[in-house]
Design a protein around this motif. Structure first.
Motif, mmCIF file in Angstrom:
data_model
loop_
_atom_site.group_PDB
_atom_site.id
_atom_site.type_symbol
_atom_site.label_atom_id
_atom_site.label_comp_id
_atom_site.label_asym_id
_atom_site.label_seq_id
_atom_site.Cartn_x
_atom_site.Cartn_y
_atom_site.Cartn_z
ATOM 1 N N GLU A 265 0.862 -1.185 0.000
ATOM 2 C CA GLU A 265 0.000 0.000 0.000
ATOM 3 C C GLU A 265 0.897 1.233 0.000
ATOM 4 N N PRO A 266 0.647 2.186 -0.912
ATOM 5 C CA PRO A 266 1.481 3.402 -0.937
ATOM 6 C C PRO A 266 1.367 4.170 0.373
ATOM 7 N N LYS A 267 2.495 4.680 0.855
ATOM 8 C CA LYS A 267 2.539 5.455 2.089
ATOM 9 C C LYS A 267 3.342 6.732 1.849
ATOM 10 N N THR A 268 3.032 7.756 2.616
ATOM 11 C CA THR A 268 3.760 9.019 2.484
ATOM 12 C C THR A 268 5.252 8.820 2.702
ATOM 13 N N ARG A 269 5.612 7.924 3.601
ATOM 14 C CA ARG A 269 7.017 7.659 3.909
ATOM 15 C C ARG A 269 7.781 7.166 2.670
ATOM 16 N N ASP A 270 7.067 6.549 1.731
ATOM 17 C CA ASP A 270 7.725 6.055 0.525
ATOM 18 C C ASP A 270 8.437 7.173 -0.245
ATOM 19 N N SER A 273 11.813 7.501 1.921
ATOM 20 C CA SER A 273 12.474 6.422 2.661
ATOM 21 C C SER A 273 13.733 5.912 1.961
ATOM 22 N N PHE A 327 1.975 5.130 -6.814
ATOM 23 C CA PHE A 327 0.869 5.934 -6.300
ATOM 24 C C PHE A 327 -0.285 6.056 -7.289
ATOM 25 N N PRO A 331 0.768 -0.471 -6.614
ATOM 26 C CA PRO A 331 1.801 -0.346 -5.582
ATOM 27 C C PRO A 331 2.984 -1.278 -5.864
#
Length: 514
Positions: A265-270, A273, A327, A331
């Motif tokens: 699942e896409p995350k803002t941290r990606d 990171s 995004f 994913p």
């Protein structure tokens, strides 16, 4: 920034003690990579590597790409490697270890390969020292996975691209000769072609490299642009020719993958990171990484704008192209997909350190701070829990009784236990739910690949049949939230047996029911 006399002195020192320094760096690297290499349990992805590498060559090439999302070439190489070194933990992981040490050696001598001055040689040695203690490179050196080999191949390609651009930019006469650009062009084209056989996201890195080559034409004298374009284009054609036999499999795998209910699942941290791979994943380490990368690129742009454009494109374009896909379409982003960036990024960081100030002691202090942060992160990473399948299988074997059964769910559960179970005498029989890996073409959703389907209510019947003929149950589950979010298997067992205890951790555990 440095007086001519001091430059000559540093040049002489590096020339005299280069191989002593390189040997020390490799010794430190080995000291960080050896602990646990032959004793720490294989985790689930490494067990996949062992399982695939035990298949026949025909199956690996013909069948495996139909349900596995990774190209088969790493498994084929690992199969050949284990024929010589065995399939113990050390035998499986030593291929990655050798690739990691070779990468460090390449970084250490990269300044000599591009015929840099004393500054370039200092940057190369510092970059190699930083790579020797880098936690992500250490982690992949201890993993029976393709990323360490992929990092080595990409570093070879990147060094070849740097040499190629440097030659056609700074020495036009030599660049027109076969000896000037032919060798790095051939190495670049063939090596990138090989990387495309190792991982499907390598295509993004190839795009980044050739985007950087194209951008370098902006700062190329007009009379040389057409010739340089032809050289870069020729290297690209060579890459496509090297990749061509695998391209049909890549297209098929890509189409298949788009229909897979993937677990990411896409995350803002990606978005940031990947930059945490260089020094550490704390905010101070991240900010320091970005500051030194920016400074290094700035210094590089002042001395060699074509090289700076190439390096910036390689570091930025593949990463954010993958993030754009992740995004917007599917994913696909994983931090470990970008460990290949670490050697190049650390060279830029080393340049930022060496050129941060004209005074020697502040530069040394800054280098020591970066190394200390990197070592601290590596020590912390070494203490993190892992999938202890060796311990889980040993726990079952120690406490098993006649009539016990091991229920492994989902299909990849058998991969998790089989490697260690077959080394244990009198290990209880294993029942796989919905069946042993691979379970293909079933009318149900799939998770991480098309050999491991998600569980449905009808699979409870397999559990109930096992309960009728066995007493105690050892339940081994892998990725429960992905494959069995409704807890179909566990609830069926819990309805007929009493939970006693579990062994393991949140990443890998076994539960006993009586």
């Amino acid at each position: 920034m440095v007086a001519k006399a001091e430059q000559d002195r540093l040049d002489a020192l590096i020339e005299r003690f280069l191989w002593v320094i390189v040997a020390l760096i490799l010794f430190v690297a080995l000291a960080f990579r050896l602990p646990g290499l032959d004793s720490r349990s294989l985790w689930i992805d490494e067990l996949y590597s062992e399982w695939f590498s035990s298949r026949s060559f025909t199956e690996l090439w013909r069948d495996v790409p139909l349900y596995e999302t990774h190209p088969p070439i790493y498994y084929i190489l690992l199969k050949l490697w284990t024929l010589i070194f065995g399939n113990s933990e050390l035998g499986l992981r030593s291929l990655s270890l050798v690739a990691s040490l070779a990468t460090i050696l390449l970084v250490a001598v990269s300044g000599r390969l591009v015929k840099a001055d004393w500054l370039g040689n200092m940057v190369s040695l510092l970059g190699a020292a930083l790579l020797a203690v880098n936690y992500a490179n250490i982690r992949e050196a201890q993993n029976a996975r393709p990323y360490s080999l992929l990092t080595l191949l990409f570093m070879v390609a990147i060094v070849a691209a740097l040499v190629l651009v440097a030659r056609v930019q700074r020495d036009p006469k030599a660049a027109g000769k076969t000896g000037g650009w032919m060798a790095p062009g051939l190495i670049l084209g063939l090596t990138v072609g090989c990387t495309l056989w190792f991982h499907n996201t390598s295509l993004f890195v190839a795009v980044g490299i050739w985007s950087g080559l194209a951008l370098s034409l902006i700062v190329t004298p007009a009379e040389l642009r057409l010739r340089n374009f032809a050289i870069f284009f020729g290297a690209g054609v060579l890459t496509l020719l090297a990749w061509a036999p695998y391209a049909p499999i890549f297209i098929q795998q890509s189409r298949t993958f788009m229909g897979l209910g993937f677990w990411l699942e896409p995350k803002t941290r990606d978005l940031y990171s990947a930059w945490m791979l260089f020094i550490g994943d704390s905010w101070p380490a991240l900010l320091l990484s970005i500051a030194l990368l920016a400074l290094g690129l700035f210094r590089l742009a002042r001395s060699g704008p074509a090289i700076a454009l190439l390096v910036a494109a390689i570091l930025l374009i593949p990463l954010y192209a993958v993030l754009a896909v992740s995004f917007s379409l599917k994913p696909v982003y994983l931090q470990r997909l970008f460990v290949w960036m670490i050697p190049l990024g650390l060279l830029v960081i080393a340049l930022g350190i060496v050129t941060a100030t004209r005074w020697q002691w502040p530069r040394l202090l800054l280098a020591l701070i970066v190394i200390a942060l990197a070592v601290t992160r590596s020590v912390d990473e070494n203490g993190k829990p892992i999938d202890d399948w060796k311990g889980i299988v040993a726990e079952i074997a120690r406490n098993a009784r006649p009539g016990d059964v091991v229920i492994a769910a989902p299909a990849e559960g058998i991969i998790a236990v089989d490697y260690y179970a077959r080394r244990q005498p009198n290990f209880p029989p294993v029942v796989c739910v919905p069946g042993c890996y691979p379970q293909r073409n079933l009318p149900r959703p799939y998770g991480s690949n098309f050999g491991a389907p998600k569980l449905i209510l009808a699979d409870g019947e397999i559990v109930e049949q096992a309960l009728k003929t066995h007493g105690r149950v050892w339940l081994v589950q892998v990725s429960v939230t992905l494959y069995d979010p409704k807890s179909i298997v566990r609830s069926r067992i819990a309805a007929a047996r009493t939970f006693v205890r579990y062994h393991g951790n949140a990443l890998a555990k076994v539960e006993l029911f009586e």
